[in-house]
Design a protein around this motif. Structure first.
Motif, PDB file in Angstrom:
ATOM      1  N   PRO A 123       0.808  -1.230   0.000  1.00 25.20           N
ATOM      2  CA  PRO A 123       0.000   0.000   0.000  1.00 25.20           C
ATOM      3  C   PRO A 123       0.833   1.268   0.000  1.00 25.20           C
ATOM      4  CG  PRO A 123      -0.145  -1.150   2.118  1.00 25.20           C
ATOM      5  CD  PRO A 123       0.561  -2.070   1.188  1.00 25.20           C
ATOM      6  N   LEU A 124       1.997   1.242   0.656  1.00 25.92           N
ATOM      7  CA  LEU A 124       2.783   2.477   0.691  1.00 25.92           C
ATOM      8  C   LEU A 124       3.305   2.836  -0.695  1.00 25.92           C
ATOM      9  CD1 LEU A 124       3.882   4.783   2.336  1.00 25.92           C
ATOM     10  CD2 LEU A 124       5.936   3.436   2.803  1.00 25.92           C
ATOM     11  N   TYR A 125       3.605   1.834  -1.536  1.00 27.28           N
ATOM     12  CA  TYR A 125       4.051   2.144  -2.893  1.00 27.28           C
ATOM     13  C   TYR A 125       2.994   2.963  -3.631  1.00 27.28           C
ATOM     14  CZ  TYR A 125       4.707   1.728  -7.871  1.00 27.28           C
ATOM     15  OH  TYR A 125       4.805   2.033  -9.203  1.00 27.28           O
ATOM     16  N   HIS A 126       1.733   2.568  -3.481  1.00 26.33           N
ATOM     17  CA  HIS A 126       0.654   3.301  -4.166  1.00 26.33           C
ATOM     18  C   HIS A 126       0.529   4.713  -3.593  1.00 26.33           C
ATOM     19  CE1 HIS A 126      -0.921  -0.044  -6.604  1.00 26.33           C
ATOM     20  NE2 HIS A 126      -0.486  -0.785  -5.599  1.00 26.33           N
ATOM     21  N   GLY A 127       0.754   4.853  -2.281  1.00 29.82           N
ATOM     22  CA  GLY A 127       0.741   6.188  -1.693  1.00 29.82           C
ATOM     23  C   GLY A 127       1.886   7.038  -2.201  1.00 29.82           C
ATOM     24  N   VAL A 128       3.067   6.439  -2.286  1.00 30.51           N
ATOM     25  CA  VAL A 128       4.243   7.168  -2.780  1.00 30.51           C
ATOM     26  C   VAL A 128       4.044   7.572  -4.240  1.00 30.51           C
ATOM     27  CG1 VAL A 128       6.690   6.910  -3.374  1.00 30.51           C
ATOM     28  CG2 VAL A 128       5.853   6.110  -1.155  1.00 30.51           C
ATOM     29  N   ALA A 129       3.583   6.641  -5.060  1.00 29.32           N
ATOM     30  CA  ALA A 129       3.387   6.944  -6.480  1.00 29.32           C
ATOM     31  C   ALA A 129       2.337   8.039  -6.663  1.00 29.32           C
ATOM     32  CB  ALA A 129       2.964   5.676  -7.221  1.00 29.32           C
ATOM     33  N   LEU A 130       1.281   8.003  -5.844  1.00 29.45           N
ATOM     34  CA  LEU A 130       0.231   9.019  -5.933  1.00 29.45           C
ATOM     35  C   LEU A 130       0.769  10.401  -5.545  1.00 29.45           C
ATOM     36  CD1 LEU A 130      -2.759   9.824  -6.228  1.00 29.45           C
ATOM     37  CD2 LEU A 130      -3.113   9.072  -3.861  1.00 29.45           C
ATOM     38  N   GLU A 131       1.469  10.466  -4.422  1.00 32.36           N
ATOM     39  CA  GLU A 131       2.007  11.753  -3.970  1.00 32.36           C
ATOM     40  C   GLU A 131       3.077  12.286  -4.926  1.00 32.36           C
ATOM     41  OE1 GLU A 131       0.744  13.497  -1.850  1.00 32.36           O
ATOM     42  OE2 GLU A 131      -0.122  12.339  -0.217  1.00 32.36           O
ATOM     43  N   ARG A 132       3.890  11.375  -5.456  1.00 38.51           N
ATOM     44  CA  ARG A 132       4.959  11.802  -6.375  1.00 38.51           C
ATOM     45  C   ARG A 132       4.373  12.381  -7.654  1.00 38.51           C
ATOM     46  NH1 ARG A 132       9.148   7.560  -6.055  1.00 38.51           N
ATOM     47  NH2 ARG A 132       9.902   8.788  -4.298  1.00 38.51           N
ATOM     48  N   ALA A 133       3.325  11.760  -8.152  1.00 38.12           N
ATOM     49  CA  ALA A 133       2.680  12.272  -9.371  1.00 38.12           C
ATOM     50  C   ALA A 133       2.113  13.667  -9.136  1.00 38.12           C
ATOM     51  CB  ALA A 133       1.578  11.305  -9.809  1.00 38.12           C
ATOM     52  N   LEU A 134       1.512  13.875  -7.980  1.00 37.12           N
ATOM     53  CA  LEU A 134       0.888  15.170  -7.691  1.00 37.12           C
ATOM     54  C   LEU A 134       1.934  16.259  -7.431  1.00 37.12           C
ATOM     55  CD1 LEU A 134      -2.027  13.949  -5.381  1.00 37.12           C
ATOM     56  CD2 LEU A 134      -2.238  14.853  -7.706  1.00 37.12           C
ATOM     57  N   MET A 135       2.929  15.952  -6.623  1.00 37.62           N
ATOM     58  CA  MET A 135       3.901  16.988  -6.243  1.00 37.62           C
ATOM     59  C   MET A 135       4.871  17.326  -7.368  1.00 37.62           C
ATOM     60  SD  MET A 135       4.580  16.025  -2.233  1.00 37.62           S
ATOM     61  CE  MET A 135       5.672  17.428  -1.959  1.00 37.62           C
ATOM     62  N   LEU A 136       5.024  16.393  -8.337  1.00 33.97           N
ATOM     63  CA  LEU A 136       5.888  16.687  -9.487  1.00 33.97           C
ATOM     64  C   LEU A 136       5.077  17.153 -10.692  1.00 33.97           C
ATOM     65  CD1 LEU A 136       8.451  13.724  -9.315  1.00 33.97           C
ATOM     66  CD2 LEU A 136       8.698  16.052  -8.441  1.00 33.97           C
ATOM     67  N   GLY A 137       3.756  17.155 -10.565  1.00 30.17           N
ATOM     68  CA  GLY A 137       2.921  17.585 -11.684  1.00 30.17           C
ATOM     69  C   GLY A 137       2.891  16.593 -12.820  1.00 30.17           C
TER      70      GLY A 137
END
Length: 285
Positions: free
Chosen positions: A237-251
């Protein structure tokens, strides 16, 4: 002349009770949790004098941001993400630490604190003397864990912004995304806690959380792992959280972010339903 009256047929109370119980079990979300807000209010009041413990909860990811993000960032100038974008190392690692902050805030409150209240303080036995029920306890405690995780994430996002690790206006959605992460971990954490019988069992929590923190594409891109290990990482689950946050914060936003959201919501839903049923069994039997 005699008269006869026919008594209306009625379902025996015991049968109605069984039917109601069966219907409640078919409801995907815990029904009868309308008083959960009262438990949240109780937790807010109890933390009025414990705000220092609340504030220190987000310190660990901030320390990691400055020690690894800024420190190693001086040595590793740029990182190529799995989507091919080239960013600085602090920009790469900050979204992952935000996700870890949401995870920490949610999972530790829904495990250690809930275990103490359930097994030692007997708080929930006292709660059942009020109009609240086990489902109120489940939804109330998970909601409180979400609030804590959200506070940690908001504070970390401000620190990341000041450190120059935020590169897109999409980062405004990073906080709602952190709520999804907290929801998944709070619900699963509390569900697991209902099976624990001693403090020794919390070693399993650490055993699950620590590898996820280190290897969920937190500090390195997923492509650096062997192919077989990448599938293991994708299941966490943390991978999906990391990928989600990374996509948003990097645009770097695409339709794939919805897949991460669905994964986290489904996981959280399973945890909520499981927790409610376990508490009913523990507190009412």
């Amino acid at each position: 002349m005699s008269s006869s009256t026919t008594a209306p047929r009625s379902t025996p109370p015991s049968t109605r009770g069984r039917v109601s119980a069966q219907l409640a079990r078919l409801v995907p979300m815990p029904a009868g949790a309308g008083l959960a807000r009262m438990l949240v209010e109780r937790n807010v009041v109890s933390f009025r004098h414990g705000w220092i413990a609340l504030v220190t909860g987000f310190a660990e990811p901030v320390f990691y941001l400055f020690s690894l993000g800024i420190g190693i960032g001086a040595l590793v100038k740029t990182v190529t993400t799995d989507s091919g974008a080239v960013v600085s190392y602090p920009q790469f690692v900050a979204p992952a630490l935000l996700a870890a902050s949401a995870m920490n805030g949610a999972v530790f409150d829904s495990t250690f604190n809930v275990f103490f209240k359930l097994r030692y303080a007997k708080l929930y036995d006292a709660v059942l003397a009020t109009p609240m029920g086990p489902r109120d306890v489940a939804v109330g405690e998970i909601s409180w864990s979400l609030i804590r995780g959200g506070l940690y994430s908001a504070a970390f996002l401000v620190v990341a912004l000041l450190a120059g690790a935020v590169g897109s206006w999409w980062a405004l959605l990073a906080l709602p995304a952190a709520v999804f992460i907290g929801f998944a971990f709070a619900a699963l954490g509390m569900f697991a806690t209902t099976f624990m019988k001693s403090w020794v069992h919390f070693d399993y929590v650490t055993l699950a959380i620590q590898p996820m923190f280190l290897f969920s594409a937190t500090f390195f891109p997923l492509s650096t792992y062997p192919e077989a290990l990448q599938w293991v990482v994708r299941a966490t689950p943390l991978y999906h959280g990391v990928a989600l946050e990374r996509a948003l914060m990097l645009g770097d936003v695409g339709w794939g972010v919805l897949g991460h959201v669905v994964y986290l919501v489904l996981l959280g839903g399973i945890g909520v339903v499981g927790t409610a049923r376990r508490l009913e069994k523990l507190l009412l039997s």
